[in-house]
Scaffold this motif. Sequence first.
Motif, PDB file in Angstrom:
ATOM      1  N   THR A   1      26.911  36.918   8.438  1.00 33.22           N
ATOM      2  CA  THR A   1      27.090  38.277   7.928  1.00 33.22           C
ATOM      3  C   THR A   1      27.414  39.273   9.039  1.00 33.22           C
ATOM      4  OG1 THR A   1      24.700  38.646   7.985  1.00 33.22           O
ATOM      5  CG2 THR A   1      25.650  37.932   5.873  1.00 33.22           C
ATOM      6  N   GLY A   2      27.590  38.784  10.261  1.00 36.65           N
ATOM      7  CA  GLY A   2      27.994  39.645  11.364  1.00 36.65           C
ATOM      8  C   GLY A   2      26.881  40.495  11.936  1.00 36.65           C
ATOM      9  N   LYS A   3      25.636  40.144  11.636  1.00 37.33           N
ATOM     10  CA  LYS A   3      24.488  40.912  12.133  1.00 37.33           C
ATOM     11  C   LYS A   3      23.965  40.384  13.461  1.00 37.33           C
ATOM     12  CE  LYS A   3      23.035  42.095   7.491  1.00 37.33           C
ATOM     13  NZ  LYS A   3      22.136  41.726   6.402  1.00 37.33           N
TER      14      LYS A   3
ATOM     15  N   THR B   1      41.126  48.860   8.713  1.00 35.47           N
ATOM     16  CA  THR B   1      40.156  49.083   9.771  1.00 35.47           C
ATOM     17  C   THR B   1      39.941  47.790  10.551  1.00 35.47           C
ATOM     18  OG1 THR B   1      39.035  50.652   8.338  1.00 35.47           O
ATOM     19  CG2 THR B   1      37.812  49.866  10.230  1.00 35.47           C
ATOM     20  N   GLN B   2      39.890  47.925  11.866  1.00 36.25           N
ATOM     21  CA  GLN B   2      39.645  46.751  12.698  1.00 36.25           C
ATOM     22  C   GLN B   2      38.192  46.318  12.541  1.00 36.25           C
ATOM     23  OE1 GLN B   2      40.927  47.125  16.709  1.00 36.25           O
ATOM     24  NE2 GLN B   2      40.118  45.153  17.310  1.00 36.25           N
ATOM     25  N   LEU B   3      37.992  45.037  12.320  1.00 37.73           N
ATOM     26  CA  LEU B   3      36.649  44.501  12.139  1.00 37.73           C
ATOM     27  C   LEU B   3      35.988  44.231  13.483  1.00 37.73           C
ATOM     28  CD1 LEU B   3      37.319  41.869   9.329  1.00 37.73           C
ATOM     29  CD2 LEU B   3      36.139  44.045   9.077  1.00 37.73           C
ATOM     30  N   ASP B   4      34.702  44.442  13.516  1.00 39.08           N
ATOM     31  CA  ASP B   4      33.871  44.106  14.658  1.00 39.08           C
ATOM     32  C   ASP B   4      34.017  42.601  14.944  1.00 39.08           C
ATOM     33  OD1 ASP B   4      30.967  42.877  15.211  1.00 39.08           O
ATOM     34  OD2 ASP B   4      31.036  44.885  16.091  1.00 39.08           O
ATOM     35  N   PRO B   5      34.026  42.185  16.209  1.00 41.93           N
ATOM     36  CA  PRO B   5      34.168  40.757  16.527  1.00 41.93           C
ATOM     37  C   PRO B   5      33.105  39.876  15.859  1.00 41.93           C
ATOM     38  CG  PRO B   5      34.424  42.051  18.516  1.00 41.93           C
ATOM     39  CD  PRO B   5      34.006  42.999  17.423  1.00 41.93           C
ATOM     40  N   LYS B   6      31.861  40.364  15.779  1.00 43.79           N
ATOM     41  CA  LYS B   6      30.806  39.583  15.121  1.00 43.79           C
ATOM     42  C   LYS B   6      31.142  39.371  13.650  1.00 43.79           C
ATOM     43  CE  LYS B   6      27.741  42.475  16.309  1.00 43.79           C
ATOM     44  NZ  LYS B   6      26.657  43.361  16.680  1.00 43.79           N
TER      45      LYS B   6
ATOM     46  N   GLY C   1      31.848  35.848  11.679  1.00 47.44           N
ATOM     47  CA  GLY C   1      31.108  35.552  10.446  1.00 47.44           C
ATOM     48  C   GLY C   1      32.011  35.264   9.262  1.00 47.44           C
ATOM     49  N   LEU C   2      33.064  36.057   9.116  1.00 45.18           N
ATOM     50  CA  LEU C   2      34.003  35.829   8.009  1.00 45.18           C
ATOM     51  C   LEU C   2      34.701  34.475   8.146  1.00 45.18           C
ATOM     52  CD1 LEU C   2      35.585  39.379   7.652  1.00 45.18           C
ATOM     53  CD2 LEU C   2      34.168  38.201   5.952  1.00 45.18           C
ATOM     54  N   ARG C   3      35.034  34.096   9.381  1.00 47.75           N
ATOM     55  CA  ARG C   3      35.685  32.800   9.598  1.00 47.75           C
ATOM     56  C   ARG C   3      34.733  31.656   9.258  1.00 47.75           C
ATOM     57  NH1 ARG C   3      39.956  29.637   9.141  1.00 47.75           N
ATOM     58  NH2 ARG C   3      40.318  28.309  10.946  1.00 47.75           N
ATOM     59  N   ILE C   4      33.475  31.788   9.660  1.00 47.43           N
ATOM     60  CA  ILE C   4      32.486  30.754   9.327  1.00 47.43           C
ATOM     61  C   ILE C   4      32.352  30.640   7.815  1.00 47.43           C
ATOM     62  CG2 ILE C   4      30.026  30.171   9.410  1.00 47.43           C
ATOM     63  CD1 ILE C   4      30.003  31.536  12.232  1.00 47.43           C
TER      64      ILE C   4
ATOM     65  N   ARG D   1      39.434  25.599  19.066  1.00 46.82           N
ATOM     66  CA  ARG D   1      40.800  26.106  18.863  1.00 46.82           C
ATOM     67  C   ARG D   1      41.075  26.279  17.369  1.00 46.82           C
ATOM     68  NH1 ARG D   1      45.803  23.772  21.937  1.00 46.82           N
ATOM     69  NH2 ARG D   1      46.046  25.869  22.698  1.00 46.82           N
ATOM     70  N   GLY D   2      40.692  25.293  16.580  1.00 45.13           N
ATOM     71  CA  GLY D   2      40.879  25.386  15.137  1.00 45.13           C
ATOM     72  C   GLY D   2      40.067  26.506  14.514  1.00 45.13           C
ATOM     73  N   PHE D   3      38.867  26.712  15.046  1.00 42.12           N
ATOM     74  CA  PHE D   3      38.017  27.789  14.539  1.00 42.12           C
ATOM     75  C   PHE D   3      38.683  29.144  14.746  1.00 42.12           C
ATOM     76  CE2 PHE D   3      34.806  31.073  14.952  1.00 42.12           C
ATOM     77  CZ  PHE D   3      34.064  30.879  13.789  1.00 42.12           C
ATOM     78  N   PHE D   4      39.207  29.362  15.947  1.00 42.86           N
ATOM     79  CA  PHE D   4      39.809  30.656  16.270  1.00 42.86           C
ATOM     80  C   PHE D   4      41.269  30.778  15.839  1.00 42.86           C
ATOM     81  CE2 PHE D   4      36.127  30.688  19.158  1.00 42.86           C
ATOM     82  CZ  PHE D   4      35.581  31.902  18.781  1.00 42.86           C
ATOM     83  N   ASP D   5      41.819  29.715  15.265  1.00 40.94           N
ATOM     84  CA  ASP D   5      43.194  29.754  14.769  1.00 40.94           C
ATOM     85  C   ASP D   5      43.194  30.379  13.367  1.00 40.94           C
ATOM     86  OD1 ASP D   5      45.886  29.432  14.372  1.00 40.94           O
ATOM     87  OD2 ASP D   5      45.763  27.291  13.945  1.00 40.94           O
ATOM     88  N   SER D   6      43.087  31.682  13.350  1.00 45.77           N
ATOM     89  CA  SER D   6      42.991  32.420  12.096  1.00 45.77           C
ATOM     90  C   SER D   6      43.550  33.825  12.322  1.00 45.77           C
ATOM     91  CB  SER D   6      41.516  32.515  11.665  1.00 45.77           C
ATOM     92  OG  SER D   6      41.343  33.488  10.654  1.00 45.77           O
ATOM     93  N   ASP D   7      44.109  34.397  11.292  1.00 46.45           N
ATOM     94  CA  ASP D   7      44.604  35.767  11.376  1.00 46.45           C
ATOM     95  C   ASP D   7      43.485  36.760  11.695  1.00 46.45           C
ATOM     96  OD1 ASP D   7      47.163  34.933  10.836  1.00 46.45           O
ATOM     97  OD2 ASP D   7      47.098  35.465   8.717  1.00 46.45           O
ATOM     98  N   LEU D   8      42.244  36.368  11.431  1.00 44.69           N
ATOM     99  CA  LEU D   8      41.112  37.241  11.750  1.00 44.69           C
ATOM    100  C   LEU D   8      41.052  37.562  13.239  1.00 44.69           C
ATOM    101  CD1 LEU D   8      38.323  35.589   9.573  1.00 44.69           C
ATOM    102  CD2 LEU D   8      39.123  37.954   9.371  1.00 44.69           C
ATOM    103  N   PHE D   9      41.588  36.665  14.075  1.00 45.08           N
ATOM    104  CA  PHE D   9      41.508  36.831  15.524  1.00 45.08           C
ATOM    105  C   PHE D   9      42.849  37.216  16.167  1.00 45.08           C
ATOM    106  CE2 PHE D   9      38.324  33.648  14.245  1.00 45.08           C
ATOM    107  CZ  PHE D   9      37.189  34.398  14.498  1.00 45.08           C
ATOM    108  N   SER D  10      43.807  37.631  15.358  1.00 45.89           N
ATOM    109  CA  SER D  10      45.137  37.939  15.905  1.00 45.89           C
ATOM    110  C   SER D  10      45.318  39.418  16.229  1.00 45.89           C
ATOM    111  CB  SER D  10      46.214  37.485  14.921  1.00 45.89           C
ATOM    112  OG  SER D  10      46.119  38.223  13.718  1.00 45.89           O
ATOM    113  N   GLU D  11      44.299  40.224  16.003  1.00 47.39           N
ATOM    114  CA  GLU D  11      44.410  41.669  16.273  1.00 47.39           C
ATOM    115  C   GLU D  11      44.315  41.953  17.743  1.00 47.39           C
ATOM    116  OE1 GLU D  11      41.363  43.514  13.966  1.00 47.39           O
ATOM    117  OE2 GLU D  11      42.416  43.172  12.122  1.00 47.39           O
TER     118      GLU D  11
END
Length: 76
Positions: A44-46, A2-7, A11-14, A66-76
Amino acid sequence: MTQLDPKMRVGLRIKELRAGLGLSQEAFAYSIEMSRTYFAEVETGKRNVSIENIERIASGLGVSLRGFFDSDLFSE
């Protein structure tokens, strides 16, 4: 998967980066002079966090935006 909500992805990256530093939510929020309650809701994405606060959090985590967003979490 399931695609995760952007928030939720933010949160998961933080959480991933904060845990890597071995800091509690409270200790980290204090270190960047942010309310622990607000920070917990972001992690927690709230809470819909502003880019200014993402930059503040990323800086506290020792990464660039750039480093923050360099994650597979943001590649969808």
